[in-house]
Design a protein around this motif. Structure first.
Motif, PDB file in Angstrom:
ATOM      1  N   ASP A  30      39.361  43.443  34.066  1.00 45.76           N
ATOM      2  CA  ASP A  30      39.981  42.475  33.142  1.00 45.76           C
ATOM      3  C   ASP A  30      41.177  41.793  33.805  1.00 45.76           C
ATOM      4  O   ASP A  30      41.348  40.576  33.706  1.00 45.76           O
ATOM      5  CB  ASP A  30      40.449  43.176  31.853  1.00 45.76           C
ATOM      6  CG  ASP A  30      39.302  43.393  30.872  1.00 45.76           C
ATOM      7  OD1 ASP A  30      38.300  42.649  30.962  1.00 45.76           O
ATOM      8  OD2 ASP A  30      39.411  44.306  30.032  1.00 45.76           O
ATOM      9  N   LYS A  31      42.005  42.600  34.482  1.00 47.90           N
ATOM     10  CA  LYS A  31      43.183  42.056  35.172  1.00 47.90           C
ATOM     11  C   LYS A  31      42.767  41.099  36.285  1.00 47.90           C
ATOM     12  O   LYS A  31      43.369  40.041  36.472  1.00 47.90           O
ATOM     13  CB  LYS A  31      44.018  43.198  35.779  1.00 47.90           C
ATOM     14  CG  LYS A  31      44.967  43.863  34.796  1.00 47.90           C
ATOM     15  CD  LYS A  31      45.856  44.867  35.523  1.00 47.90           C
ATOM     16  CE  LYS A  31      46.696  45.654  34.525  1.00 47.90           C
ATOM     17  NZ  LYS A  31      47.441  46.750  35.174  1.00 47.90           N
TER      18      LYS A  31
ATOM     19  N   ARG B 244      39.161  52.827  32.705  1.00 52.25           N
ATOM     20  CA  ARG B 244      40.263  52.302  33.529  1.00 52.25           C
ATOM     21  C   ARG B 244      39.763  51.198  34.464  1.00 52.25           C
ATOM     22  O   ARG B 244      40.416  50.171  34.653  1.00 52.25           O
ATOM     23  CB  ARG B 244      40.883  53.428  34.355  1.00 52.25           C
ATOM     24  CG  ARG B 244      42.323  53.791  33.940  1.00 52.25           C
ATOM     25  CD  ARG B 244      43.004  54.627  35.015  1.00 52.25           C
ATOM     26  NE  ARG B 244      42.392  55.937  35.127  1.00 52.25           N
ATOM     27  CZ  ARG B 244      42.797  56.991  34.428  1.00 52.25           C
ATOM     28  NH1 ARG B 244      43.795  56.890  33.576  1.00 52.25           N
ATOM     29  NH2 ARG B 244      42.205  58.155  34.583  1.00 52.25           N
TER      30      ARG B 244
ATOM     31  N   LYS C  40      39.397  47.969  32.669  1.00 53.52           N
ATOM     32  CA  LYS C  40      40.682  47.271  32.490  1.00 53.52           C
ATOM     33  C   LYS C  40      41.137  46.603  33.786  1.00 53.52           C
ATOM     34  O   LYS C  40      41.727  45.526  33.760  1.00 53.52           O
ATOM     35  CB  LYS C  40      41.745  48.253  31.987  1.00 53.52           C
ATOM     36  CG  LYS C  40      41.557  48.604  30.513  1.00 53.52           C
ATOM     37  CD  LYS C  40      42.527  49.660  30.041  1.00 53.52           C
ATOM     38  CE  LYS C  40      42.241  50.003  28.579  1.00 53.52           C
ATOM     39  NZ  LYS C  40      43.015  51.174  28.127  1.00 53.52           N
TER      40      LYS C  40
END
Length: 199
Positions: free
Chosen positions: A26-27, A20, A23
Motif C-alpha cells: 500500500d505504501k 504487514r 500494508k
C-alpha cells in the motif's frame, strides 16, 4: 502425534506477516502515485506510465497478500479447533511438520499450496475458500491492464491540476505545434462551461 502450540503460533504469525506485507505494498503504491504526478508535471509521459504500472502492480499485490493473510488466519483457527478437540490426524501432523520453511518464505504460491494441503485435511472445505482461491489465481498475473493505467494517469493529472493532452476519443487531434498556453486556455474554457452547466 501432536500439533504443538509453536506450530499454531507460526501459522498466526505468518498471517500477521502477510498482512504487514500488504500494508508495505500500500505504501509503495502511494509512493508510485506521487512519482506519477512529478513525471506528469515534467511532461515525461513515458516515465509516468511506468510508475502507473508499478502502482497498479503494488495495489494488486497488496490485495493478494491481504487475501492470503485471511486464508492463513482461517486455517489457523481450524487447526486450533482440531487440536482442542483432539482431532489432529496423522496426515495433518505431516503437513504441519513441513510448513515452517514455507511460511517464512512469504512466497504466495508456496503458501497457497500449503493451505491447499491443510484444507484438504478438513472434512468440510467450504465453497467460499475455493472461490477465494480462484480469485487469488486470477489476480496473481503480472500483466497490467492498460485501461487501469490510463485511468490512474488521468486521476493523478486531475489531482495535480494538469492536462494530460492524451489522445482524445472524439477525433480531436492535438498537434505538437499547439502551444501550451492555448491548450490550457481550452481546458479552462471547458471547465467553465461545465461549471455553467451545473449551475
Amino acid at each position: 502425534l501432536t500439533c504443538t502450540s509453536e506450530h499454531l503460533f507460526n501459522l498466526k504469525f505468518a498471517a500477521k506477516e502477510l498482512n504487514r506485507n500488504s500494508k508495505k505494498c500500500d505504501k509503495e503504491e502511494k509512493a508510485e502515485k506521487a512519482k506519477i504526478k512529478k513525471a506528469i508535471q515534467k511532461g515525461n509521459m513515458e516515465v509516468a506510465r511506468i510508475h502507473a504500472e508499478n502502482a497498479i502492480r503494488q495495489k494488486n499485490q497488496a490485495i493478494n497478500f491481504l487475501r492470503m493473510s485471511a486464508r492463513v488466519d482461517a486455517v489457523a483457527a481450524r487447526v486450533q479447533t482440531a487440536v482442542t478437540m483432539g482431532k489432529v490426524t496423522k496426515s495433518m501432523a505431516g503437513v504441519v511438520k513441513s510448513m515452517d520453511a514455507t511460511l517464512k518464505s512469504m512466497n504466495l504460491e508456496k503458501i497457497s499450496a500449503l493451505m491447499d494441503k491443510f484444507e484438504h485435511q478438513f472434512e468440510t472445505l467450504d465453497v467460499q475458500t475455493q472461490q477465494m482461491e480462484d480469485t487469488m489465481s486470477n489476480t496473481t498475473t503480472l500483466t497490467t491492464p492498460q485501461n487501469q493505467v490510463d485511468m490512474l494517469l488521468q486521476e493523478m493529472a486531475d489531482e495535480a491540476g494538469l492536462d494530460l493532452n492524451m489522445e482524445l476519443p472524439q477525433g480531436q487531434t492535438g498537434s505538437v505545434g499547439t502551444s501550451v498556453a492555448s491548450a490550457e486556455q481550452d481546458e479552462l474554457s471547458q471547465r467553465l462551461a461545465r461549471l455553467r452547466d451545473q449551475v
